[in-house]
Design an enzyme around this catalytic site. Structure first.
Site, PDB file in Angstrom:
ATOM      1  N   ASP A 148       0.861  -1.181   0.000  1.00 21.98           N
ATOM      2  CA  ASP A 148       0.000   0.000   0.000  1.00 21.98           C
ATOM      3  C   ASP A 148       0.898   1.232   0.000  1.00 21.98           C
ATOM      4  O   ASP A 148       1.461   1.592   1.039  1.00 21.98           O
ATOM      5  CB  ASP A 148      -0.917  -0.003   1.228  1.00 21.98           C
ATOM      6  CG  ASP A 148      -1.832   1.211   1.251  1.00 21.98           C
ATOM      7  OD1 ASP A 148      -1.643   2.136   0.424  1.00 21.98           O
ATOM      8  OD2 ASP A 148      -2.738   1.246   2.121  1.00 21.98           O
ATOM      9  N   ASP A 176      -6.305   5.697   4.509  1.00 22.47           N
ATOM     10  CA  ASP A 176      -4.863   5.799   4.760  1.00 22.47           C
ATOM     11  C   ASP A 176      -4.427   5.238   6.112  1.00 22.47           C
ATOM     12  O   ASP A 176      -3.769   5.909   6.912  1.00 22.47           O
ATOM     13  CB  ASP A 176      -4.401   7.261   4.648  1.00 22.47           C
ATOM     14  CG  ASP A 176      -4.515   7.779   3.226  1.00 22.47           C
ATOM     15  OD1 ASP A 176      -5.624   8.200   2.840  1.00 22.47           O
ATOM     16  OD2 ASP A 176      -3.509   7.741   2.508  1.00 22.47           O
ATOM     17  N   HIS A 200      -5.393  11.754  13.793  1.00 23.69           N
ATOM     18  CA  HIS A 200      -6.390  11.618  12.719  1.00 23.69           C
ATOM     19  C   HIS A 200      -7.562  10.713  13.095  1.00 23.69           C
ATOM     20  O   HIS A 200      -8.567  10.676  12.406  1.00 23.69           O
ATOM     21  CB  HIS A 200      -5.737  11.036  11.455  1.00 23.69           C
ATOM     22  CG  HIS A 200      -4.684  11.922  10.868  1.00 23.69           C
ATOM     23  ND1 HIS A 200      -4.938  13.219  10.504  1.00 23.69           N
ATOM     24  CD2 HIS A 200      -3.365  11.707  10.596  1.00 23.69           C
ATOM     25  CE1 HIS A 200      -3.820  13.767  10.021  1.00 23.69           C
ATOM     26  NE2 HIS A 200      -2.855  12.870  10.073  1.00 23.69           N
ATOM     27  N   ASP A 221       2.335  18.851  13.780  1.00 27.65           N
ATOM     28  CA  ASP A 221       2.420  17.876  12.694  1.00 27.65           C
ATOM     29  C   ASP A 221       2.021  18.555  11.374  1.00 27.65           C
ATOM     30  O   ASP A 221       1.279  19.529  11.369  1.00 27.65           O
ATOM     31  CB  ASP A 221       1.452  16.721  13.000  1.00 27.65           C
ATOM     32  CG  ASP A 221       1.571  15.554  12.032  1.00 27.65           C
ATOM     33  OD1 ASP A 221       2.211  14.560  12.389  1.00 27.65           O
ATOM     34  OD2 ASP A 221       0.997  15.641  10.909  1.00 27.65           O
ATOM     35  N   HIS A 276       0.155  17.420   9.047  1.00 26.48           N
ATOM     36  CA  HIS A 276      -1.216  17.107   8.639  1.00 26.48           C
ATOM     37  C   HIS A 276      -2.214  17.707   9.627  1.00 26.48           C
ATOM     38  O   HIS A 276      -1.899  17.881  10.800  1.00 26.48           O
ATOM     39  CB  HIS A 276      -1.428  15.587   8.579  1.00 26.48           C
ATOM     40  CG  HIS A 276      -0.505  14.876   7.643  1.00 26.48           C
ATOM     41  ND1 HIS A 276       0.670  14.291   8.073  1.00 26.48           N
ATOM     42  CD2 HIS A 276      -0.574  14.671   6.314  1.00 26.48           C
ATOM     43  CE1 HIS A 276       1.286  13.740   7.036  1.00 26.48           C
ATOM     44  NE2 HIS A 276       0.558  13.957   5.949  1.00 26.48           N
ATOM     45  N   ASP A 298       6.812  15.474  10.674  1.00 19.50           N
ATOM     46  CA  ASP A 298       6.738  15.519   9.214  1.00 19.50           C
ATOM     47  C   ASP A 298       6.734  16.965   8.724  1.00 19.50           C
ATOM     48  O   ASP A 298       6.691  17.234   7.532  1.00 19.50           O
ATOM     49  CB  ASP A 298       5.507  14.744   8.696  1.00 19.50           C
ATOM     50  CG  ASP A 298       4.282  14.895   9.575  1.00 19.50           C
ATOM     51  OD1 ASP A 298       4.251  15.844  10.385  1.00 19.50           O
ATOM     52  OD2 ASP A 298       3.352  14.074   9.452  1.00 19.50           O
ATOM     53  N   TYR A 354       8.484  11.046   9.010  1.00 16.00           N
ATOM     54  CA  TYR A 354       8.760   9.871   8.177  1.00 16.00           C
ATOM     55  C   TYR A 354      10.134   9.890   7.538  1.00 16.00           C
ATOM     56  O   TYR A 354      10.489   8.942   6.840  1.00 16.00           O
ATOM     57  CB  TYR A 354       7.649   9.732   7.123  1.00 16.00           C
ATOM     58  CG  TYR A 354       6.302   9.749   7.802  1.00 16.00           C
ATOM     59  CD1 TYR A 354       5.848   8.617   8.498  1.00 16.00           C
ATOM     60  CD2 TYR A 354       5.526  10.904   7.854  1.00 16.00           C
ATOM     61  CE1 TYR A 354       4.648   8.644   9.192  1.00 16.00           C
ATOM     62  CE2 TYR A 354       4.324  10.934   8.542  1.00 16.00           C
ATOM     63  CZ  TYR A 354       3.892   9.799   9.213  1.00 16.00           C
ATOM     64  OH  TYR A 354       2.719   9.826   9.910  1.00 16.00           O
TER      65      TYR A 354
HETATM   66  N1  Q9C Z   1       0.523  11.614   0.108  1.00 18.00           N
HETATM   67  C1  Q9C Z   1       0.337  11.198  10.404  1.00 18.00           C
HETATM   68  O1  Q9C Z   1       1.265  11.915  10.097  1.00 18.00           O
HETATM   69  N2  Q9C Z   1      -1.356   9.612   3.596  1.00 18.00           N
HETATM   70  N3  Q9C Z   1      -0.461  10.654   9.524  1.00 18.00           N
HETATM   71  C2  Q9C Z   1      -1.427  10.721   2.738  1.00 18.00           C
HETATM   72  C3  Q9C Z   1      -0.824  11.558   0.535  1.00 18.00           C
HETATM   73  C4  Q9C Z   1      -1.829   9.787   4.926  1.00 18.00           C
HETATM   74  C5  Q9C Z   1      -0.260  10.909   8.138  1.00 18.00           C
HETATM   75  C6  Q9C Z   1      -1.087  10.336   1.357  1.00 18.00           C
HETATM   76  C7  Q9C Z   1      -0.819  10.403   5.834  1.00 18.00           C
HETATM   77  C8  Q9C Z   1      -1.219  10.199   7.261  1.00 18.00           C
HETATM   78  C9  Q9C Z   1       0.103  10.884  11.841  1.00 18.00           C
HETATM   79 ZN    ZN Z   2       1.447  13.950   9.949  1.00 18.84          ZN
END
Ligand code: Q9C
Ligand code: ZN
Length: 672
Positions: free
Chosen positions: A24, A96, A139, A176, A178, A269, A309
């Site tokens: 994935d 996700d 999230h 973060d 996001h 991130d 990441y």
């Molecule tokens: N490139 C946290 O950082 N994927 N979650 C997005 C688009 C989801 C991130 C894909 C990223 C979740 C905790």
């Molecule tokens: Zn994040």
């Protein structure tokens, strides 16, 4: 050592025991190594050993149900018994995220670790701390896993803290990259939890692509104003962008709100090199973000890992955060040249939106007239984003210098006091190791006349500054006969030698000689004198109606002017001066002293009059790193003060880019 000055570190290797079991592309970055490299970095640097290691626990149903529905909890409970195929199918109903037979166990530990952190901080076992956890939380929603998150660790902990400890005001800072929509949904009607999140948005083009992540979602009903979203519409943002938003948005609101506990959704991130964020902030910025929160809530800061990441910038950023929680000197902030246009646009919109809710923002500018351009109208512009293929991304490897070592001088705070006054506890009485340079004495004699007491004190102070510059002493406090005279001599000496840049912060109505045109000295003079006509790029007289005695006015001046100026000027030494009549309250003075230690690697030298002995203990306490007491929820700064500060800010923002809060510098005279 006293436990109440300590930092908790909560980690358990068990949380590395789950991973993605199928292909994935959206989830492949969420790997167990995120935790192992972070923890190893803390071990290798010796930071882990300096923390109090607190064991994790499993969150129990009752904890999880504070946020999640029974149906969702029951569903997740089944996952350990599912086949690979069942897990894959179960996963499909969410966005996700992936499941694994051991993720339920890890999710209970991640939430439980966060609760252990709350208990450690709230019972006074430690002052602050960090929980290194997987899966992340921000999230996940009442009835849904999302974005690698299973249970909403920080939301559960905030509800728990309210319930168990009766906390009335909680601040959640989500740095973060996001949007923690799960946290937003959890507290959108709750005025006791102020949620601040900045996030990559790109006019809704970036995941999770929600309309309600934009700046105009402010919370509902009683909670209106207690949800603050800062959407980033460009990638590649830098340290200046982050610091601007902290200084001009988060901090004023946070001081007005006056939290009793602070959580950080500490996702890294947002750091350089991260494949999700694609931002360019360096790991040392997290030291500053952390520090700026550490004088809120009497220092009760609970940082909880979310994303991050890039396996190089993640551990570096974690170390910067933990090292700051431990109280080490801050790194000199690197090239702060002011925010970019897009970040300013975001800041401008958030401030304009929230001025209806926060009195510290009452004076903020209107929304930009082309305000729609910040929304989806811009979508057309990048209708066909060029999909960077993976190889292309990886080929362009991003590099940045390793963060510098942050070494604590062996002496934290040295004092120079007149004979007969005892050295405050925790400090070292400063004795120059060498006799003063005869040339120096001669020089001082020429500018001073003959008072031998003053001469001795001055040469001692100059020796102390020298030790600070060599990083053998972190901070200092001197009680002197004549504060202004001492300050002038020090500055003269500094100008004529090879000293670093000095930022002088002077509180009080004494008239200060303007001594600052060589670019090596900046003087911010907070008083009730109106000296604005004498303002230059480096001499900034701030006239407050009640001088330094009005808490809101002074804090407002510190946040809107002093801090951004200080960051951009980037001094090697901060000279913090108060005169006996300046009227500053003890707590406000401590807040100021605490905040200023973000600059000059904590090299703060405080000058006070020798008769001002009641100020010694509180000052020393702040210099030694004790969080300043809360100021209580702040009232609105007076309109005279606001007017003065805004006028100064607008005049100075041409020279000092970190003072900007709006996209356009053009100012209409009828504003305000
Ligand atoms: N490139 C946290 O950082 N994927 N979650 C997005 C688009 C989801 C991130 C894909 C990223 C979740 C905790
Ligand atoms: Zn994040």
């Amino acid at each position: 050592m006293n436990l109440d000055t300590k930092t908790a570190l909560i980690y358990d290797e068990e949380m590395t025991q789950y991973k993605l079991l199928w292909v994935d592309p959206a989830c492949k970055i969420e790997v167990p190594e995120r935790l192992t490299v972070s923890y190893e970095a803390l071990m290798k640097t010796g930071l882990a050993d300096r923390c109090v290691s607190v064991p994790v626990r499993e969150a129990i149903d009752e904890d999880i149900l504070l946020v999640h529905s029974e149906d969702y909890l029951e569903a997740v409970k089944q996952t350990p018994y599912m086949t690979l195929e069942d897990l894959q199918e179960f996963t499909l109903q969410y966005g996700d995220v992936y499941f694994h037979p051991n993720i339920y166990h890890c999710a209970k530990l991640a939430a439980g670790a966060t609760l252990q952190l709350v208990d450690s901080v709230m019972t006074g076992k430690v002052r602050n701390g960090m929980a290194l956890v997987r899966p992340p939380g921000h999230h996940s929603m009442c009835s849904a896993a999302n974005g690698f998150c299973v249970f909403n660790n920080v939301s559960i902990a905030a509800k728990y803290a309210k319930q168990k400890y009766g906390i009335k005001r909680i601040l959640i800072v989500d740095w973060d990259v996001h949007h923690g929509q799960g946290v937003q949904y959890c507290f959108e009607e709750d005025p006791s939890v102020l949620y601040f999140s900045w996030h990559r948005y790109e006019h809704q083009k970036f995941w999770p692509n929600l309309r309600e992540s934009d700046y105009d979602t402010v919370g509902k009903a009683m909670g209106a104003g207690f949800n603050i979203n800062v959407p980033w519409n460009k990638v590649g943002l830098e340290n200046s962008d982050y610091l601007s938003v902290f200084i001009h948005m988060l901090l004023p609101v946070a001081y007005e709100f006056c939290p009793e506990l602070v959580f950080v959704c500490a996702g890294f991130d947002t750091a350089i090199g991260d494949p999700e964020g694609e931002m360019c902030a360096t790991p040392d910025v997290f030291a500053h973000l952390t520090h700026l929160l550490m004088n809120l809530a009497n220092g009760k800061v609970c940082a909880v890992l979310e994303g991050g990441y890039n396996l190089k910038s993640l551990p570096q950023s974690v170390c910067e955060t933990v090292q700051t929680l431990l109280g080490d000197p801050l790194p000199q902030p690197a090239n702060l040249t002011g925010p970019c246009k897009s970040a300013l646009e975001s800041l401008h919109c958030v401030r304009a939106t929230h001025r209806n809710y926060w009195s510290c923002l009452k004076h903020a500018a209107d929304l930009p007239s082309n305000e729609l351009s910040t929304k989806r109208v811009k979508l057309a512009e990048d209708e066909n984003p060029v999909e960077k293929n993976e190889e292309e991304k990886e080929a362009k490897e991003i590099v940045w210098p390793d963060p510098l070592k942050r070494t604590s001088p062996s002496v934290r705070t040295a004092v120079v006091v007149p004979e007969g006054i005892t050295c405050p506890e925790g400090c070292q009485l400063f004795c120059p190791s060498e006799d003063p340079d005869p040339n120096l004495i001669k020089q001082l004699q020429e500018s001073l006349g003959r008072d031998t007491d003053d001469l001795t004190t001055l040469s001692t102070l100059i020796a102390l500054m020298d030790q600070m510059e060599k990083n053998r002493i972190r901070s200092g406090l001197a009680l002197v006969r004549d504060v202004s005279m001492t300050m002038n001599c020090i500055v003269q000496h500094a100008a004529s030698s090879s000293c670093n840049r000095i930022l002088i912060v002077f509180l009080g109505d004494e008239v200060v000689k303007n001594i600052t045109e060589d670019g090596k000295t900046m003087l911010v003079h907070l008083s009730s004198n109106s000296l604005e006509s004498e303002m230059t790029k480096y001499y900034i007289p701030v006239c407050l109606k009640k001088g330094c005695s009005d808490v809101s006015g002074l804090i407002h001046a510190v946040l809107s002017l002093l801090l951004p100026l200080g960051y951009e000027f980037d001094p090697g030494l901060v000279l913090l001066v108060q005169t006996p009549d300046c009227g500053v309250s003890e707590n406000t003075w401590q807040q100021l002293t605490g905040l200023l230690q973000a600059l000059a690697q904590g090299h703060t030298l405080v000058l006070m009059k020798e008769s001002d002995q009641t100020s010694v203990a509180p000052t020393v306490s702040s210099l030694l790193g004790t969080p300043a007491p809360s100021l209580g929820p702040l009232s609105a700064p007076g309109s005279d003060d606001v007017e003065v500060l805004e006028r100064l800010r607008l005049k100075l923002q041409r020279d000092w880019k970190l003072l900007q809060t709006t996209v356009s510098e053009i100012k209409c005279d009828d504003d305000g």
